[in-house]
Design a protein around this motif. Structure first.
Motif, mmCIF file in Angstrom:
data_model
loop_
_atom_site.group_PDB
_atom_site.id
_atom_site.type_symbol
_atom_site.label_atom_id
_atom_site.label_comp_id
_atom_site.label_asym_id
_atom_site.label_seq_id
_atom_site.Cartn_x
_atom_site.Cartn_y
_atom_site.Cartn_z
ATOM 1 N N LEU A 422 0.849 -1.186 0.000
ATOM 2 C CA LEU A 422 0.000 0.000 0.000
ATOM 3 C C LEU A 422 0.887 1.239 0.000
ATOM 4 O O LEU A 422 2.085 1.162 0.303
ATOM 5 C CB LEU A 422 -0.919 0.037 1.223
ATOM 6 C CG LEU A 422 -1.886 -1.126 1.446
ATOM 7 C CD1 LEU A 422 -1.206 -2.258 2.199
ATOM 8 C CD2 LEU A 422 -3.095 -0.659 2.241
ATOM 9 N N ALA A 423 0.279 2.380 -0.294
ATOM 10 C CA ALA A 423 1.009 3.646 -0.244
ATOM 11 C C ALA A 423 0.007 4.771 -0.033
ATOM 12 O O ALA A 423 -1.191 4.610 -0.274
ATOM 13 C CB ALA A 423 1.799 3.874 -1.530
ATOM 14 N N HIS A 483 3.272 1.783 -6.003
ATOM 15 C CA HIS A 483 2.785 1.070 -4.838
ATOM 16 C C HIS A 483 3.834 0.948 -3.729
ATOM 17 O O HIS A 483 3.525 0.440 -2.655
ATOM 18 C CB HIS A 483 2.314 -0.335 -5.235
ATOM 19 C CG HIS A 483 3.371 -1.132 -5.935
ATOM 20 N ND1 HIS A 483 3.447 -1.202 -7.304
ATOM 21 C CD2 HIS A 483 4.386 -1.893 -5.465
ATOM 22 C CE1 HIS A 483 4.462 -1.970 -7.646
ATOM 23 N NE2 HIS A 483 5.050 -2.407 -6.547
ATOM 24 N N GLN A 484 5.048 1.399 -3.999
ATOM 25 C CA GLN A 484 6.092 1.326 -2.978
ATOM 26 C C GLN A 484 7.080 2.483 -3.167
ATOM 27 O O GLN A 484 8.116 2.328 -3.803
ATOM 28 C CB GLN A 484 6.841 -0.013 -3.024
ATOM 29 C CG GLN A 484 7.818 -0.184 -1.850
ATOM 30 C CD GLN A 484 8.521 -1.529 -1.861
ATOM 31 O OE1 GLN A 484 8.605 -2.197 -2.895
ATOM 32 N NE2 GLN A 484 9.020 -1.948 -0.708
ATOM 33 N N PRO A 485 6.779 3.638 -2.569
ATOM 34 C CA PRO A 485 7.749 4.739 -2.601
ATOM 35 C C PRO A 485 9.032 4.313 -1.895
ATOM 36 O O PRO A 485 8.989 3.626 -0.870
ATOM 37 C CB PRO A 485 7.048 5.856 -1.828
ATOM 38 C CG PRO A 485 5.606 5.467 -1.769
ATOM 39 C CD PRO A 485 5.577 3.981 -1.817
ATOM 40 N N TYR A 486 10.151 4.708 -2.460
ATOM 41 C CA TYR A 486 11.454 4.360 -1.866
ATOM 42 C C TYR A 486 12.198 5.659 -1.583
ATOM 43 O O TYR A 486 12.543 6.402 -2.508
ATOM 44 C CB TYR A 486 12.249 3.465 -2.815
ATOM 45 C CG TYR A 486 13.523 2.923 -2.222
ATOM 46 C CD1 TYR A 486 13.551 1.683 -1.588
ATOM 47 C CD2 TYR A 486 14.720 3.650 -2.287
ATOM 48 C CE1 TYR A 486 14.722 1.178 -1.040
ATOM 49 C CE2 TYR A 486 15.890 3.154 -1.737
ATOM 50 C CZ TYR A 486 15.884 1.917 -1.117
ATOM 51 O OH TYR A 486 17.044 1.421 -0.570
ATOM 52 N N HIS A 487 12.428 5.940 -0.317
ATOM 53 C CA HIS A 487 13.053 7.199 0.089
ATOM 54 C C HIS A 487 14.562 7.045 0.202
ATOM 55 O O HIS A 487 15.060 6.029 0.687
ATOM 56 C CB HIS A 487 12.457 7.666 1.411
ATOM 57 C CG HIS A 487 10.986 7.945 1.313
ATOM 58 N ND1 HIS A 487 10.031 6.973 1.545
ATOM 59 C CD2 HIS A 487 10.304 9.077 0.956
ATOM 60 C CE1 HIS A 487 8.833 7.497 1.352
ATOM 61 N NE2 HIS A 487 8.962 8.761 0.996
ATOM 62 N N SER A 488 15.274 8.046 -0.235
ATOM 63 C CA SER A 488 16.744 7.993 -0.249
ATOM 64 C C SER A 488 17.331 7.988 1.150
ATOM 65 O O SER A 488 18.342 7.318 1.398
ATOM 66 C CB SER A 488 17.296 9.181 -1.037
ATOM 67 O OG SER A 488 16.770 9.229 -2.336
ATOM 68 N N HIS A 577 -4.494 10.867 -0.800
ATOM 69 C CA HIS A 577 -5.219 9.608 -0.965
ATOM 70 C C HIS A 577 -4.419 8.419 -0.436
ATOM 71 O O HIS A 577 -3.205 8.490 -0.240
ATOM 72 C CB HIS A 577 -5.577 9.373 -2.434
ATOM 73 C CG HIS A 577 -4.370 9.177 -3.317
ATOM 74 N ND1 HIS A 577 -3.781 10.222 -3.996
ATOM 75 C CD2 HIS A 577 -3.648 8.070 -3.636
ATOM 76 C CE1 HIS A 577 -2.749 9.765 -4.702
ATOM 77 N NE2 HIS A 577 -2.650 8.453 -4.484
ATOM 78 N N LEU A 578 -5.131 7.332 -0.241
ATOM 79 C CA LEU A 578 -4.565 6.025 0.105
ATOM 80 C C LEU A 578 -4.696 5.132 -1.112
ATOM 81 O O LEU A 578 -5.772 5.050 -1.716
ATOM 82 C CB LEU A 578 -5.331 5.427 1.288
ATOM 83 C CG LEU A 578 -5.024 3.971 1.673
ATOM 84 C CD1 LEU A 578 -3.604 3.833 2.197
ATOM 85 C CD2 LEU A 578 -6.023 3.479 2.718
ATOM 86 N N LEU A 579 -3.596 4.462 -1.490
ATOM 87 C CA LEU A 579 -3.607 3.537 -2.626
ATOM 88 C C LEU A 579 -3.765 2.113 -2.097
ATOM 89 O O LEU A 579 -2.929 1.628 -1.336
ATOM 90 C CB LEU A 579 -2.318 3.658 -3.431
ATOM 91 C CG LEU A 579 -2.220 2.770 -4.673
ATOM 92 C CD1 LEU A 579 -3.254 3.197 -5.719
ATOM 93 C CD2 LEU A 579 -0.812 2.816 -5.266
ATOM 94 N N LEU A 580 -4.856 1.459 -2.511
ATOM 95 C CA LEU A 580 -5.193 0.123 -2.026
ATOM 96 C C LEU A 580 -5.037 -0.924 -3.128
ATOM 97 O O LEU A 580 -5.499 -0.713 -4.258
ATOM 98 C CB LEU A 580 -6.634 0.089 -1.525
ATOM 99 C CG LEU A 580 -6.957 0.923 -0.283
ATOM 100 C CD1 LEU A 580 -8.466 1.020 -0.095
ATOM 101 C CD2 LEU A 580 -6.289 0.316 0.942
ATOM 102 N N PRO A 581 -4.431 -2.077 -2.815
ATOM 103 C CA PRO A 581 -4.345 -3.173 -3.784
ATOM 104 C C PRO A 581 -5.571 -4.090 -3.667
ATOM 105 O O PRO A 581 -5.571 -5.077 -2.923
ATOM 106 C CB PRO A 581 -3.063 -3.905 -3.370
ATOM 107 C CG PRO A 581 -2.994 -3.681 -1.870
ATOM 108 C CD PRO A 581 -3.636 -2.352 -1.601
ATOM 109 N N VAL A 582 -6.615 -3.776 -4.394
ATOM 110 C CA VAL A 582 -7.844 -4.558 -4.348
ATOM 111 C C VAL A 582 -7.710 -5.745 -5.304
ATOM 112 O O VAL A 582 -7.324 -5.585 -6.464
ATOM 113 C CB VAL A 582 -9.049 -3.687 -4.710
ATOM 114 C CG1 VAL A 582 -10.328 -4.519 -4.758
ATOM 115 C CG2 VAL A 582 -9.190 -2.544 -3.701
ATOM 116 N N ILE A 583 -8.035 -6.930 -4.793
ATOM 117 C CA ILE A 583 -7.844 -8.156 -5.575
ATOM 118 C C ILE A 583 -9.181 -8.719 -6.013
ATOM 119 O O ILE A 583 -10.029 -9.063 -5.174
ATOM 120 C CB ILE A 583 -7.091 -9.221 -4.747
ATOM 121 C CG1 ILE A 583 -5.802 -8.636 -4.159
ATOM 122 C CG2 ILE A 583 -6.805 -10.454 -5.602
ATOM 123 C CD1 ILE A 583 -4.797 -8.153 -5.168
ATOM 124 N N PRO A 584 -9.422 -8.819 -7.319
ATOM 125 C CA PRO A 584 -10.651 -9.458 -7.802
ATOM 126 C C PRO A 584 -10.711 -10.913 -7.337
ATOM 127 O O PRO A 584 -9.671 -11.554 -7.120
ATOM 128 C CB PRO A 584 -10.516 -9.375 -9.331
ATOM 129 C CG PRO A 584 -9.551 -8.257 -9.558
ATOM 130 C CD PRO A 584 -8.594 -8.311 -8.411
#
Length: 593
Positions: A422-423, A483-488, A577-584
């Motif tokens: 999620l992100a 879906h996965q921010p990567y911070h330095s 916003h919130l990013l959700l991984p919704v699975i059918p």
């Protein structure tokens, strides 16, 4: 073992007991002359057998039941199968029980790492020196007369983490890894969540490493099996003990940015090419699941598998379910047997439902290809997480070290599965030059009571968590994904009070099927989540009382820097916003309860 294979070494001895040949305190000499000590459990017959090895600082002579009493009691009470088929005399924290492996034709080796247990030297956990030692032990085991030359690594947490490290050195006899709930990134997974220092490792070092340091001697425990001193035959002064270990808490407090020191203690998955089984825990927020999933995704090996489960940190490793998984994996790669592993799905997810129900399902990849990435927009006016962007500006303000604000999705009209990373994207301003963001994804029943889960450690764990210090908002664009921010984490960028900044927050992977009538919630806070229903108790090997995040707390922050009011901005120009991984839906397997 005939004759004197190790000369007149006064600590080495061998005996037959409980159907095994056991060699105690076998010396393994390192390249700098230091000697590590190993206990070796092997079949009491001639032959060459594959090796299951672990190497770490928890003292091979300390019984699970003695050093980790509450964890042991919880496990065997809930899953009595763990204690069956074995005397439990040789049970150790986070490593295999030899009585469940040696009868199947394996040699089990436990090595005390440098400076710990019965191995002299200076303690420097997860260091390049320790990793080099581990590689030497692997190749030593591969050429012994009872070895078939194939060494597999197996264990939980520390005994999983260091597998990532040593595999990158490519020891000749290393054949397969079973990384069970093992982190990968020493900065992001263990110590600085989103740039915010966690007290976990400092407390862990005191309770679980210093407590079994070599040289405690008579001031330390004795083995419940053979009566020898667990922490070596010598008894050192406190001053000598302190000199013989790195000051890890000081290192962590002063190394606030990611640097070469952390990189040298983190996984380099690009160099891992042996077969890998990576087993993670949905409830391990704060230490483990991120590393298991990232390891599976990024390891260079062409033969790699991911398994995700729930329950306590130690449980599934020892249950019949976990034991079967491990033995099928190692039977295939260390023995060359047809264990059915060729039919093992690349990804096996125990999809989580309320009431600790898990439904196993095979997938082909991570993240799941059919994921419907769904944005839920924050609405400060209604407290909703909605499907549409706001058409006008809105904002909500909370105390920078306070409980923040919660946003809820509409009640689900049918079950909805959220499984994956999620992100969140938040537009934030602060009255001060910085702000710490604690994001908590939660589940609420139709009467708006929170539903929590048995986490890896805390019995009242929310669905998922994410963290970010606003001054650490800089992204590594090459490594970041939507879906996965990567911070330095390579520089601090202070805020200008009142100015609005765009923050991308990584929220650790999770799995939950939201029943009809239930709601998901996102809480944005200025401090650690606290379970509203009361204490979760504590474990004998940990300092913190469990109040919702287990031992992964972030206290001692300066209110002058982080305590100013924080405002979340929403609207057309600030689509928080919130990013959700919704699975059918997909056909699932049989439920495990």
């Amino acid at each position: 073992m005939a004759g004197k294979p190790y000369g007149d070494d006064p600590q080495f001895r061998t005996q037959v007991r409980d159907g095994m040949r056991i060699d105690w305190d076998v010396p393994i000499k390192m390249d700098d002359g230091n000697v590590l000590r190993a206990d070796i459990f092997r079949p009491n017959k001639r032959g060459r057998f594959p090796v299951i090895m672990s190497h770490g600082p928890y003292a091979k002579g300390l019984a699970f039941q003695e050093g980790y009493e509450t964890a042991w009691n919880i496990m065997v009470e809930t899953f009595p199968e763990v204690a069956q088929g074995t005397t439990n005399k040789y049970a150790n924290w986070e490593v295999v029980d030899p009585e469940k492996w040696v009868p199947d034709g394996y040699v089990v080796i436990r090595v005390d790492s440098r400076g710990s247990g019965r191995s002299p030297g200076v303690v420097d956990v997860r260091s390049p020196r320790e990793t080099k030692d581990f590689a030497a032990c692997i190749d030593w085991a591969g050429v012994q007369p009872w070895s078939n030359g194939k060494v597999g690594l197996n264990g939980i947490s520390y005994y999983a983490i260091n597998q990532w490290h040593v595999a990158a050195l490519k020891p000749k006899h290393l054949t397969a890894l079973c990384v069970w709930e093992g982190a990968g990134d020493y900065y992001r997974d263990s110590n600085y969540h989103g740039g915010i220092l966690s007290t976990f490792v400092t407390n862990w070092y005191d309770k679980q490493v210093e407590s079994v340091q070599y040289g405690l001697g008579k001031n330390g425990p004795r083995s419940a099996v053979h009566g020898d001193l667990v922490c070596g035959p010598e008894t050192f002064t406190r001053a000598t003990l302190k000199k013989n270990r790195t000051d890890l808490p000081h290192e962590l407090r002063t190394r606030t940015l990611d640097d070469a020191w952390y990189r040298g203690r983190s996984a380099d998955w690009s160099k891992i090419d042996v077969p890998v089984l990576s087993a993670g825990n949905w409830g391990g927020q704060g230490l483990h699941p991120r590393g298991n999933i990232d390891g599976f995704v990024h390891a260079a090996s062409s033969q790699k598998w991911l398994e995700m489960h729930g329950r306590e940190h130690w449980t599934e490793f020892y249950t019949d379910y976990g034991l079967d998984l491990q033995k099928r994996f190692f039977g295939h790669f260390l023995k060359g047997k047809d264990t059915g592993w060729k039919r093992q799905p690349k990804v096996l997810l125990n999809v989580r439902h309320p009431d600790e129900v898990f439904v196993p399902r095979a997938e082909g990849e991570w993240p799941i290809k059919r994921t419907k990435w769904t944005k839920a927009y924050l609405d400060p006016a209604s407290g909703a997480l909605g499907a549409r962007k706001l058409d006008r500006k809105r904002a909500i303000t909370y105390a920078g070290l306070g409980d923040g604000a919660t946003f809820l999705t509409p009640a689900a009209d049918k079950p909805v599965e959220v499984t994956g990373p999620l992100a969140a994207k938040l537009f934030v301003s602060s009255e001060t030059r910085d702000a710490d963001m604690f994001l908590v994804v939660r589940l609420f029943s139709p009467d708006l009571k929170e539903v929590t889960f048995k986490g890896a450690l805390d019995p009242h764990t929310p669905i998922a968590q994410g963290w970010l210090r606003a001054s650490h908002r800089k992204l590594d664009r090459k490594k970041s994904r939507k879906h996965q921010p990567y911070h330095s984490h390579d520089e601090a960028q202070p805020l200008k009070p009142g100015a609005v900044y765009e923050l991308d927050v990584e929220i650790w992977p999770t799995s939950i099927v939201v029943p009809a009538g239930y709601r998901l919630g996102l809480t944005v806070r200025g401090r650690d989540y606290v379970y509203p229903g009361g204490s979760g108790g504590r474990l004998s090997n940990m300092k913190n009382e469990f109040t919702g995040v287990g031992p992964f707390v972030h206290d001692g922050r300066d209110a002058r820097v982080y305590g100013g009011n924080v405002t979340i901005h929403c609207g057309p120009n600030h689509p928080s916003h919130l990013l959700l991984p919704v699975i059918p839906p997909k056909r699932a397997g049989k439920k495990r309860t």
